[in-house]
Design a protein around this motif. Structure first.
Motif, short mmCIF file in Angstrom:
data_model
loop_
_atom_site.label_atom_id
_atom_site.label_comp_id
_atom_site.label_asym_id
_atom_site.label_seq_id
_atom_site.Cartn_x
_atom_site.Cartn_y
_atom_site.Cartn_z
N ILE A 456 0.85 -1.16 0.06
CA ILE A 456 -0.04 0.02 -0.03
C ILE A 456 1.07 1.27 0.06
O ILE A 456 2.16 1.22 0.22
N GLU A 457 0.23 2.32 -0.22
CA GLU A 457 0.99 3.76 -0.34
C GLU A 457 0.12 4.70 0.17
O GLU A 457 -0.93 4.48 0.35
N GLY A 500 -9.04 0.80 -2.77
CA GLY A 500 -7.65 1.19 -2.17
C GLY A 500 -7.48 1.65 -0.84
O GLY A 500 -6.36 2.08 -0.52
N ASP A 501 -8.47 1.72 0.01
CA ASP A 501 -8.69 2.29 1.21
C ASP A 501 -8.39 1.04 2.13
O ASP A 501 -9.34 0.41 2.71
N TYR A 510 -3.28 6.20 5.81
CA TYR A 510 -3.30 5.30 4.67
C TYR A 510 -4.71 5.70 4.10
O TYR A 510 -5.05 4.85 3.30
N SER A 511 -5.38 6.67 4.55
CA SER A 511 -6.81 6.78 4.20
C SER A 511 -7.01 7.63 2.73
O SER A 511 -5.78 8.01 2.52
N GLY A 516 -4.29 7.37 0.37
CA GLY A 516 -4.08 5.84 0.37
C GLY A 516 -4.32 4.97 -0.82
O GLY A 516 -5.49 5.31 -1.35
N ASN A 517 -3.59 4.10 -1.07
CA ASN A 517 -3.81 3.28 -2.29
C ASN A 517 -3.16 1.83 -1.94
O ASN A 517 -2.14 1.52 -1.50
N VAL A 518 -3.76 0.87 -2.81
CA VAL A 518 -3.24 -0.43 -2.78
C VAL A 518 -2.24 -0.49 -4.18
O VAL A 518 -2.86 -0.23 -5.31
#
Length: 526
Positions: A456-457, A500-501, A510-511, A516-518
């Motif tokens: 995740i990013e 992606g959350d 990571y929201s 936030g994203n996968v």
């Protein structure tokens, strides 16, 4: 007309909705309408699906009645006799048979329900699609033939009015096609998820080892760690059962006799299941015998604490994070080692011999929590070097600082693949369509007991990117269980994964507020 993947179909139609609604020339509108009509309609025979669903649900009733008969036998009382090659008590076999019959009933009922839902969704989607195509054909007829090269340069008021009217009709039509594609795609993924899950629940049949009686297979497949929902804490996964069965078949007669003796001498069903899990993980009978010497006679709680890095008490409906620790020390990362740390824990999940080396040391008796922490950190650093991870700081104070995707693939294949039988490949997630498309593969893997690494990013207030690695380790219904190498597990929804959350599995940094994203999923390939 070509046949397309359901996710590709919805993605293409989403683009065509925009193309048609914004078409500012007759020829562009005609081309967009023709493109929409060339997209394949939702496939499937809902009548055949309904017939299969009814057949499955009928089998559910038969299995339920069988379970009731088994339960009746159990309630009458059974002597403590022993049966089977691996010394299974008759009472345990009957109890396992009852649970297996109930699981079979649930699987038939669940499979039937999944097919019936799919049938209804396909029928509705095909109706929507047909209505949409009628609208598109109507709009296409209103437009007539294409304009010539020079005619397309100029549009008078009447021509503009005709185009706008046709565009309005076509917009309704393509929107119906898109809604049909979305419904068919969602239904197909839900059916695949549920059917894969129910197939993985047909557990006893996956253990196909020569010489193992039906009683042996039932008892081994039914065994779980204590302290939580048995179905969420099964010791032998579907993949373990298949691999151990194949391994048993390949043993020499002498090794098979030794393995049978080890299983027969196990003091608890859990001990027996972990011996089979060690064999499934790729160890020789010599190795399994050494492992048996370390765990023999230990009670169920000791086995869970030492051999199961993750035990699940939270239900899939629970939203909080659950700590995973050994003697008070979390199964968490040391510094910026999220990739090797999640891989170490994932290997310990699939490889009980390795898990015991971490929790109990070389002889399995060193329970000191600080020693466990030291061994865990050493393994994380070993994998960091193995994957050529990045480092930061001065040479006298250098510390790990992340790992690239090539390194993550390398350590996944070196550390996990030998114990699961598959290899990993990275798949970049460009958006919701990519995550939606990969979801059935993820759910199939974890239903079989194969962990799936994900990255995740997020972006901080300065716009700098930060990445984090976690592991998907379970699935129930539309929920995924995620291990975060901060030492916690969390159940998250499919919807959150697709969006992606995954902040619930990490934290608010990571929201979506912080983009936030996968970013990447590492899928196992056979």
């Amino acid at each position: 007309m070509t046949t397309e993947d359901t996710t590709d179909r919805r993605k293409r139609l989403d683009g065509l909705c925009k193309s048609i609604s914004s078409a500012d020339s007759k020829n562009d509108l005609i081309d967009a309408i023709d493109d929409a009509l060339s997209v394949s309609a939702p496939l499937g025979d809902h009548t055949t699906l309904e017939t299969l669903a009814k057949r499955y649900r009928g089998q559910s009733g038969d299995a339920t009645r069988a379970g009731e008969r088994v339960d009746k036998v159990a309630r009458k009382g059974l002597p403590e006799v022993w049966v089977g090659e691996t010394s299974v008590r008759a009472s345990d076999v009957v109890a396992a048979s009852g649970r297996d019959a109930q699981q079979m009933a649930d699987a038939f009922e669940g499979g039937g329900k999944a097919l019936l839902t799919l049938a209804d969704s396909i029928k509705d989607a095909q109706k929507l699609d047909g209505d949409g195509r009628a609208k598109l054909h109507e709009a296409r007829t209103m437009l007539g033939g294409k304009d010539g090269f020079f005619d397309d340069w100029y549009e008078d008021d009447d021509e503009e009015a005709a185009r706008l009217k046709a565009r309005s009709v076509a917009s309704v039509g393509v929107d119906l096609l898109h809604k049909a594609a979305v419904a068919a795609d969602d239904a197909a993924r839900a059916a695949a998820r549920d059917l894969n899950k129910w197939a993985s629940q047909a557990r006893a049949g996956k253990l196909d080892g020569d010489g193992l009686t039906a009683a042996d297979r039932l008892a081994l497949a039914d065994t779980s760690n204590v302290g939580g929902d048995p179905e969420l804490n099964e010791i032998l996964t579907a993949n373990d059962l298949e691999r151990s069965g194949r391994a048993m078949k390949k043993l020499s007669p002498a090794d098979r006799a030794r393995m049978d003796k080890l299983l027969a001498g196990a003091s608890t069903p859990q001990e027996k299941a972990y011996l089979m899990k060690a064999l499934a993980s790729g160890y020789s009978v010599d190795d399994v015998q050494t492992f048996d010497g370390k765990i023999h006679g230990k009670d169920e709680v000791w086995l869970r604490e030492h051999l199961a890095p993750v035990s699940t008490s939270n239900k899939p409906s629970d939203t909080g994070q659950e700590r995973q620790d050994f003697n008070g020390k979390l199964w968490d990362q040391d510094g910026e080692t999220c990739v090797p740390s999640s891989t170490v824990t994932a290997r310990a999940i699939v490889d009980p011999v390795y898990a015991l080396e971490l929790t109990g040391g070389p002889d399995g008796t060193d329970d000191d929590p600080d020693h466990f922490r030291k061994r865990l950190t050493d393994e994380q650093l070993r994998l960091h070097e193995e994957g050529d991870g990045d480092n930061a700081g001065w040479w006298w104070d250098e510390h790990p600082n992340g790992m690239d995707k090539d390194g993550q693939v390398e350590i996944s294949n070196d550390e996990l693949s030998p114990h699961t039988g598959d290899h990993y490949e990275a798949q970049n997630m460009g958006g919701q369509d990519d995550r939606r498309k990969v979801l059935p593969d993820i759910e199939k893997s974890v239903a079989e007991g194969k962990p799936v690494p994900i990255n995740i990013e997020r972006y901080d207030d300065n716009g700098d990117r930060h990445g984090h690695s976690m592991m998907i380790i379970g699935q129930e219904g539309d929920r995924l269980q995620i291990y975060n190498p901060w030492g916690v597990t969390t159940w998250v929804s499919e919807k959150d994964f697709v969006s992606g959350d995954l902040s619930a599995a990490a934290d608010d940094r990571y929201s979506p507020e912080h983009k936030g994203n996968v970013d990447t999923v590492y899928i196992q390939q056979n």
